[in-house]
Scaffold this active site. Structure first.
Site, short mmCIF file in Angstrom:
data_model
loop_
_atom_site.label_atom_id
_atom_site.label_comp_id
_atom_site.label_asym_id
_atom_site.label_seq_id
_atom_site.Cartn_x
_atom_site.Cartn_y
_atom_site.Cartn_z
CB THR A 21 -0.90 0.02 1.26
OG1 THR A 21 -0.05 -0.21 2.39
CG2 THR A 21 -1.97 -1.05 1.20
N GLY A 22 2.17 1.13 0.06
CA GLY A 22 3.05 2.31 0.14
C GLY A 22 3.43 2.83 -1.24
CB CYS A 138 16.53 6.29 -4.21
SG CYS A 138 16.50 7.32 -2.74
CD GLN A 165 18.20 12.53 -1.29
OE1 GLN A 165 19.30 12.79 -0.82
NE2 GLN A 165 17.48 11.49 -0.90
CB SER A 168 8.72 9.67 -3.84
OG SER A 168 9.95 9.99 -4.46
CE LYS A 223 19.74 5.09 5.26
NZ LYS A 223 18.32 5.06 5.00
CG HIS A 252 15.90 11.48 -5.53
ND1 HIS A 252 14.76 11.93 -4.91
CD2 HIS A 252 16.39 10.49 -4.72
CE1 HIS A 252 14.55 11.24 -3.80
NE2 HIS A 252 15.53 10.36 -3.67
CD GLN A 327 12.43 7.53 -3.93
OE1 GLN A 327 11.22 7.73 -4.08
NE2 GLN A 327 12.89 6.61 -3.09
P1 A2P Z 1 0.34 0.38 5.73
O1 A2P Z 1 -0.14 1.18 4.53
O2 A2P Z 1 -0.65 -0.66 6.14
O3 A2P Z 1 0.84 1.25 6.84
P2 A2P Z 1 5.50 4.24 2.60
O4 A2P Z 1 7.01 4.08 2.53
O5 A2P Z 1 4.92 4.81 1.36
O6 A2P Z 1 5.12 4.96 3.84
O7 A2P Z 1 4.91 2.75 2.71
C1 A2P Z 1 5.27 1.86 3.75
C2 A2P Z 1 4.61 0.51 3.48
O8 A2P Z 1 5.06 -0.40 4.48
C3 A2P Z 1 3.10 0.56 3.59
O9 A2P Z 1 2.54 -0.37 2.69
C4 A2P Z 1 2.86 0.11 5.01
O10 A2P Z 1 1.59 -0.49 5.20
C5 A2P Z 1 3.92 -0.95 5.12
N1 A2P Z 1 4.23 -1.24 6.54
C6 A2P Z 1 4.67 -0.39 7.48
N2 A2P Z 1 4.81 -1.03 8.67
C7 A2P Z 1 4.44 -2.30 8.46
C8 A2P Z 1 4.34 -3.46 9.29
N3 A2P Z 1 4.66 -3.42 10.57
N4 A2P Z 1 3.87 -4.61 8.73
C9 A2P Z 1 3.53 -4.64 7.43
N5 A2P Z 1 3.59 -3.59 6.59
C10 A2P Z 1 4.05 -2.44 7.09
#
Ligand code: A2P
Length: 346
Positions: A21-22, A138, A165, A168, A223, A252, A327
């Site tokens: 979902t991120g 990245c 940067q 994202s 890093k 970036h 990125q």
């Molecule tokens: P969620 O959307 O349920 O919080 P971004 O880097 O865009 O913030 O996305 C981070 C991604 O990592 C999201 O899909 C988030 O899910 C997921 N995430 C963060 N913490 C956890 C966790 N403890 N277990 C599973 N997925 C995680």
């Protein structure tokens, strides 16, 4: 390189995306679609917060499942696009279930058992993998795509980078914050930053990673230096980096100065870059048209231009460049999917 020389070659694998979902997770889904990645099944995983959500894959709804230790049963390839703590906790469950992990976080990048791979640069290191492959930072990816072909041809003595940067890199919430802060600014409303520390609309600031009190470098800069040396296979390379967050959504830009073994005419640099895989030369002096985030956005290639002698080096050995790269694509999701493609049985 023969694909079967890698351990665990994959045939029509079942794939899981952790962090689907991120910001990077969403691009992973799109890269698998756009590149017609041959997979038998896709499982989308995220935190409890996303329980009940559905995304879409190849035109069909795809439910998001909550990540737990059992999520990797029957999975051959796990693409991690979550944070470092999630990768450290769950990658061992994925490998125990027999999956190969490609991780976007920094959890395994300096672990010598885990190859740190940019396919255009050091694909040969993939053959040493033991189940976990690290996708680099990245900035390190984008810089190495441009620097490695010059290093190979002309020798590299020293590298200096300054970054511009995008939001994202701090995830989808930071992209939302940039949009909301800009809207508020234009409407004359005040906006209290929630994700990043400083006002983001019409501003820029030193990268938000914690600053090491001893060296004065922030975590992102450290890093970039360590990973760039590892990817280039040049562990003593002197590198200086300044990382800055700018109000751009997802591509970036980087200003670079490379000290080579000897003076090289800019025309020869341009020729080497024009032949380099993953590079698109954008260097029109007459039109003052050089790499820009808006043109890098959505592209898999790194745009490289402003190719000129660095007059700050009186020896004449240094060349200056400016690049822009997406990125979320080459800096993250696309690089991971390109690695995955190399693991497939031919
Ligand atoms: P969620 O959307 O349920 O919080 P971004 O880097 O865009 O913030 O996305 C981070 C991604 O990592 C999201 O899909 C988030 O899910 C997921 N995430 C963060 N913490 C956890 C966790 N403890 N277990 C599973 N997925 C995680």
């Amino acid at each position: 390189m023969s694909l079967s020389s890698f351990p665990n070659p994959l045939r029509n694998p079942s794939v899981a995306i952790v962090g689907a979902t991120g910001a990077v997770g969403g691009e992973l889904i799109r890269c698998l679609e756009d590149r017609a990645f041959p997979l038998s099944r896709l499982r989308l995983l995220a935190s409890q917060r996303s329980a009940g959500r559905a995304l879409s894959f190849r035109g069909a709804p795809a439910p998001v499942e909550t990540l737990d230790a059992d999520s990797f049963r029957g999975i051959d390839l796990a693409l991690f696009a979550a944070d470092t703590a999630t990768a450290r906790t769950y990658a061992p469950h994925a490998t125990a279930a027999g999956a190969v992990v490609i991780d976007n976080s920094s959890a395994f990048r300096m672990d010598l058992d885990c190859p740190l791979v940019v396919p255009e640069v050091n694909l040969e290191t993939l053959s040493g993998h033991r189940g976990v492959i690290a996708n680099p930072n990245c900035v390190a990816i984008l810089a190495c795509v441009a620097v490695a072909p010059l290093q190979r041809r002309f020798g590299l003595r020293r590298l200096q980078l300054s970054t511009y940067q995008a939001a994202s890199g701090a995830g989808a919430p930071a992209m939302d914050e940039l949009a909301q802060a800009t809207e508020a600014y234009l409407a004359g409303r005040s906006y209290a930053p929630r994700v990043l520390r400083h006002p983001y609309a019409f501003n820029l600031f030193s990268h938000d990673a914690e600053v090491d009190p001893q060296s004065g470098y922030n975590g992102e800069e450290l890093k970039v230096m360590a990973e760039t040396r590892r990817i280039l296979g040049s562990f003593n390379l002197p590198i200086g980096v300044t990382c800055v967050r700018v109000p751009v959504l997802r591509a970036h830009a980087i200003a670079l100065s490379l000290e080579l073994d000897a003076p090289v005419p800019p025309a020869a640099i341009r020729e080497a870059l024009a032949e380099a895989p993953g590079v698109c030369v954008v260097d029109d002096r007459e039109a003052n048209h050089f790499p820009m985030p808006v043109e890098a956005q959505g592209q898999g290639e790194v745009l490289v231009g402003r190719i000129r002698r660095d007059l700050g080096d009186p020896s004449g050995r240094s060349v200056a460049l400016f690049l822009a790269g997406d990125q979320l694509l080459k800096g993250a999701a696309l690089n991971a999917v390109q690695i995955a493609e190399r693991l497939l049985v031919a």
